[in-house]
Design a protein around this motif. Sequence first.
Motif, PDB file in Angstrom:
ATOM      1  N   LYS A 187      -0.694   3.912   8.269  1.00 25.61           N
ATOM      2  CA  LYS A 187      -0.907   5.012   9.410  1.00 25.61           C
ATOM      3  C   LYS A 187       0.314   5.019  10.346  1.00 25.61           C
ATOM      4  O   LYS A 187       0.929   6.066  10.305  1.00 25.61           O
ATOM      5  N   LEU A 191       0.908  -1.193  -0.115  1.00 20.78           N
ATOM      6  CA  LEU A 191       0.020  -0.039   0.139  1.00 20.78           C
ATOM      7  C   LEU A 191       0.893   1.168  -0.027  1.00 20.78           C
ATOM      8  O   LEU A 191       2.214   1.150   0.431  1.00 20.78           O
ATOM      9  N   SER A 224       0.601   6.734   2.570  1.00 21.81           N
ATOM     10  CA  SER A 224      -0.680   7.419   3.212  1.00 21.81           C
ATOM     11  C   SER A 224      -1.686   6.306   3.918  1.00 21.81           C
ATOM     12  O   SER A 224      -2.460   6.811   4.903  1.00 21.81           O
ATOM     13  N   LYS A 225      -1.591   5.276   3.370  1.00 24.63           N
ATOM     14  CA  LYS A 225      -2.592   4.226   3.810  1.00 24.63           C
ATOM     15  C   LYS A 225      -2.076   3.356   4.826  1.00 24.63           C
ATOM     16  O   LYS A 225      -2.589   2.360   5.454  1.00 24.63           O
TER      17      LYS A 225
END
Length: 172
Positions: free
Chosen positions: A72, A66, A69-70
Amino acid sequence: MYKQLERYREEKGRVRIAKYSRCSSDEQKKNGYTVKDQLDYIEVFARENELIVAGEYVDEGISATLEISKRKALAQLIRDAKAGMFDIVVFKCIDRFFRNTEEYYTAQKQLRKAGVTWISIEEPDLDPDDADGAFKINIYLAMAEHEARKTSKRIRFNNKMRIKNKQVITGS
Protein backbone atom coordinates in the motif's frame (compact mmCIF):
# COMPACT_ATOMS: atom_id res chain seq x y z
CA MET A 1 28.93 10.69 -4.28
CA TYR A 2 25.22 10.33 -5.20
CA LYS A 3 25.02 11.27 -8.87
CA GLN A 4 21.23 11.42 -8.78
CA LEU A 5 21.33 14.04 -6.03
CA GLU A 6 23.90 16.13 -7.89
CA ARG A 7 21.82 16.04 -11.09
CA TYR A 8 18.61 17.11 -9.37
CA ARG A 9 20.40 19.85 -7.41
CA GLU A 10 21.85 21.31 -10.59
CA GLU A 11 18.47 21.17 -12.28
CA LYS A 12 16.13 22.25 -9.47
CA GLY A 13 18.26 23.67 -6.66
CA ARG A 14 16.48 22.35 -3.60
CA VAL A 15 15.48 18.70 -3.66
CA ARG A 16 12.30 17.21 -2.23
CA ILE A 17 12.49 13.61 -1.10
CA ALA A 18 10.14 10.80 -0.15
CA LYS A 19 11.37 8.60 2.69
CA TYR A 20 10.60 4.91 2.09
CA SER A 21 10.94 2.20 4.72
CA ARG A 22 9.96 -1.46 4.75
CA CYS A 23 10.38 -4.27 7.24
CA SER A 24 8.79 -7.65 6.67
CA SER A 25 9.69 -9.78 9.68
CA ASP A 26 10.52 -9.84 13.36
CA GLU A 27 13.92 -11.29 12.43
CA GLN A 28 14.73 -8.19 10.40
CA LYS A 29 13.67 -6.00 13.31
CA LYS A 30 16.16 -7.80 15.57
CA ASN A 31 18.93 -6.99 13.07
CA GLY A 32 18.41 -3.23 13.00
CA TYR A 33 15.95 -3.00 10.14
CA THR A 34 13.04 -1.60 12.12
CA VAL A 35 10.94 0.97 10.32
CA LYS A 36 11.94 3.58 12.90
CA ASP A 37 15.66 2.81 12.52
CA GLN A 38 15.39 3.14 8.75
CA LEU A 39 13.40 6.39 8.90
CA ASP A 40 15.84 7.88 11.42
CA TYR A 41 18.74 6.89 9.15
CA ILE A 42 17.06 8.57 6.17
CA GLU A 43 16.29 11.65 8.26
CA VAL A 44 19.98 12.07 9.14
CA PHE A 45 20.84 11.69 5.44
CA ALA A 46 18.25 14.35 4.55
CA ARG A 47 19.61 16.81 7.13
CA GLU A 48 23.23 16.24 6.12
CA ASN A 49 22.35 16.85 2.46
CA GLU A 50 19.89 19.71 3.06
CA LEU A 51 16.98 17.85 1.51
CA ILE A 52 13.31 18.68 1.99
CA VAL A 53 11.29 15.74 3.28
CA ALA A 54 8.04 15.84 1.32
CA GLY A 55 6.61 12.50 2.40
CA GLU A 56 7.10 9.32 4.37
CA TYR A 57 5.98 5.91 3.15
CA VAL A 58 6.11 2.77 5.31
CA ASP A 59 5.32 -0.83 4.41
CA GLU A 60 5.59 -2.72 7.69
CA GLY A 61 5.12 -6.48 7.71
CA ILE A 62 5.20 -6.49 3.91
CA SER A 63 7.52 -8.54 1.71
CA ALA A 64 9.46 -6.73 -1.03
CA THR A 65 8.69 -9.68 -3.31
CA LEU A 66 5.01 -8.71 -3.55
CA GLU A 67 3.35 -6.87 -6.40
CA ILE A 68 3.19 -3.11 -6.09
CA SER A 69 -0.59 -3.24 -5.66
CA LYS A 70 -0.16 -5.35 -2.51
CA ARG A 71 2.30 -2.87 -0.98
CA LYS A 72 0.00 0.00 0.00
CA ALA A 73 2.67 2.56 0.90
CA LEU A 74 4.69 1.84 -2.24
CA ALA A 75 1.57 2.12 -4.41
CA GLN A 76 0.79 5.48 -2.74
CA LEU A 77 4.39 6.61 -3.23
CA ILE A 78 4.09 5.95 -6.97
CA ARG A 79 0.78 7.85 -7.15
CA ASP A 80 2.36 10.78 -5.30
CA ALA A 81 5.41 10.68 -7.60
CA LYS A 82 3.08 10.99 -10.58
CA ALA A 83 1.45 13.97 -8.85
CA GLY A 84 4.85 15.69 -8.63
CA MET A 85 5.08 15.70 -4.84
CA PHE A 86 8.82 14.89 -4.67
CA ASP A 87 11.95 14.45 -6.78
CA ILE A 88 13.80 11.53 -5.23
CA VAL A 89 12.83 8.46 -3.21
CA VAL A 90 15.37 7.69 -0.48
CA PHE A 91 15.72 4.35 1.31
CA LYS A 92 18.36 2.56 3.38
CA CYS A 93 19.31 -0.16 0.88
CA ILE A 94 17.80 -1.63 -2.24
CA ASP A 95 16.43 -4.77 -0.61
CA ARG A 96 14.21 -2.49 1.52
CA PHE A 97 12.78 -1.18 -1.77
CA PHE A 98 12.50 -4.35 -3.88
CA ARG A 99 13.27 -8.07 -3.89
CA ASN A 100 11.41 -8.70 -7.12
CA THR A 101 13.13 -7.72 -10.35
CA GLU A 102 9.96 -7.60 -12.44
CA GLU A 103 8.12 -5.36 -9.98
CA TYR A 104 11.17 -3.12 -9.63
CA TYR A 105 11.16 -2.43 -13.38
CA THR A 106 7.42 -1.78 -13.34
CA ALA A 107 7.90 0.81 -10.59
CA GLN A 108 11.07 2.22 -12.15
CA LYS A 109 9.26 2.87 -15.43
CA GLN A 110 6.51 4.76 -13.60
CA LEU A 111 8.96 6.76 -11.49
CA ARG A 112 11.07 7.68 -14.50
CA LYS A 113 7.98 8.82 -16.41
CA ALA A 114 7.12 11.03 -13.40
CA GLY A 115 10.64 12.51 -13.41
CA VAL A 116 11.52 10.84 -10.10
CA THR A 117 14.66 8.85 -9.31
CA TRP A 118 15.84 7.13 -6.13
CA ILE A 119 18.82 6.84 -3.81
CA SER A 120 19.95 3.86 -1.80
CA ILE A 121 21.94 5.44 1.04
CA GLU A 122 24.09 2.38 1.65
CA GLU A 123 24.70 1.76 -2.06
CA PRO A 124 25.65 5.13 -3.60
CA ASP A 125 26.93 3.41 -6.75
CA LEU A 126 23.41 2.25 -7.68
CA ASP A 127 22.11 4.81 -10.14
CA PRO A 128 19.28 3.81 -12.48
CA ASP A 129 20.35 6.45 -15.01
CA ASP A 130 23.97 5.28 -15.28
CA ALA A 131 25.03 2.22 -17.30
CA ASP A 132 27.34 0.83 -14.59
CA GLY A 133 24.82 1.68 -11.87
CA ALA A 134 22.00 -0.05 -13.75
CA PHE A 135 24.18 -3.13 -14.24
CA LYS A 136 24.85 -3.27 -10.49
CA ILE A 137 21.15 -2.81 -9.75
CA ASN A 138 20.40 -5.95 -11.76
CA ILE A 139 22.97 -7.89 -9.76
CA TYR A 140 21.76 -6.59 -6.39
CA LEU A 141 18.11 -7.27 -7.27
CA ALA A 142 18.90 -10.79 -8.47
CA MET A 143 20.72 -11.52 -5.22
CA ALA A 144 17.93 -10.03 -3.09
CA GLU A 145 15.26 -11.98 -4.98
CA HIS A 146 17.28 -15.20 -4.67
CA GLU A 147 17.78 -14.66 -0.93
CA ALA A 148 14.06 -14.01 -0.43
CA ARG A 149 13.12 -17.20 -2.27
CA LYS A 150 15.62 -19.31 -0.31
CA THR A 151 14.43 -17.86 2.98
CA SER A 152 10.82 -18.57 2.05
CA LYS A 153 11.70 -22.14 1.13
CA ARG A 154 13.49 -22.66 4.48
CA ILE A 155 10.54 -21.24 6.41
CA ARG A 156 8.07 -23.52 4.60
CA PHE A 157 10.29 -26.54 5.29
CA ASN A 158 10.67 -25.65 8.98
CA ASN A 159 6.93 -25.10 9.36
CA LYS A 160 6.19 -28.42 7.64
CA MET A 161 8.54 -30.22 10.04
CA ARG A 162 7.01 -28.47 13.07
CA ILE A 163 3.54 -29.52 11.96
CA LYS A 164 4.74 -33.07 11.43
CA ASN A 165 6.26 -33.07 14.94
CA LYS A 166 3.12 -31.44 16.42
CA GLN A 167 5.02 -28.30 17.43
CA VAL A 168 3.76 -24.75 17.53
CA ILE A 169 4.63 -22.85 14.34
CA THR A 170 4.42 -19.30 15.71
CA GLY A 171 3.87 -17.62 19.03
CA SER A 172 4.26 -19.41 22.35
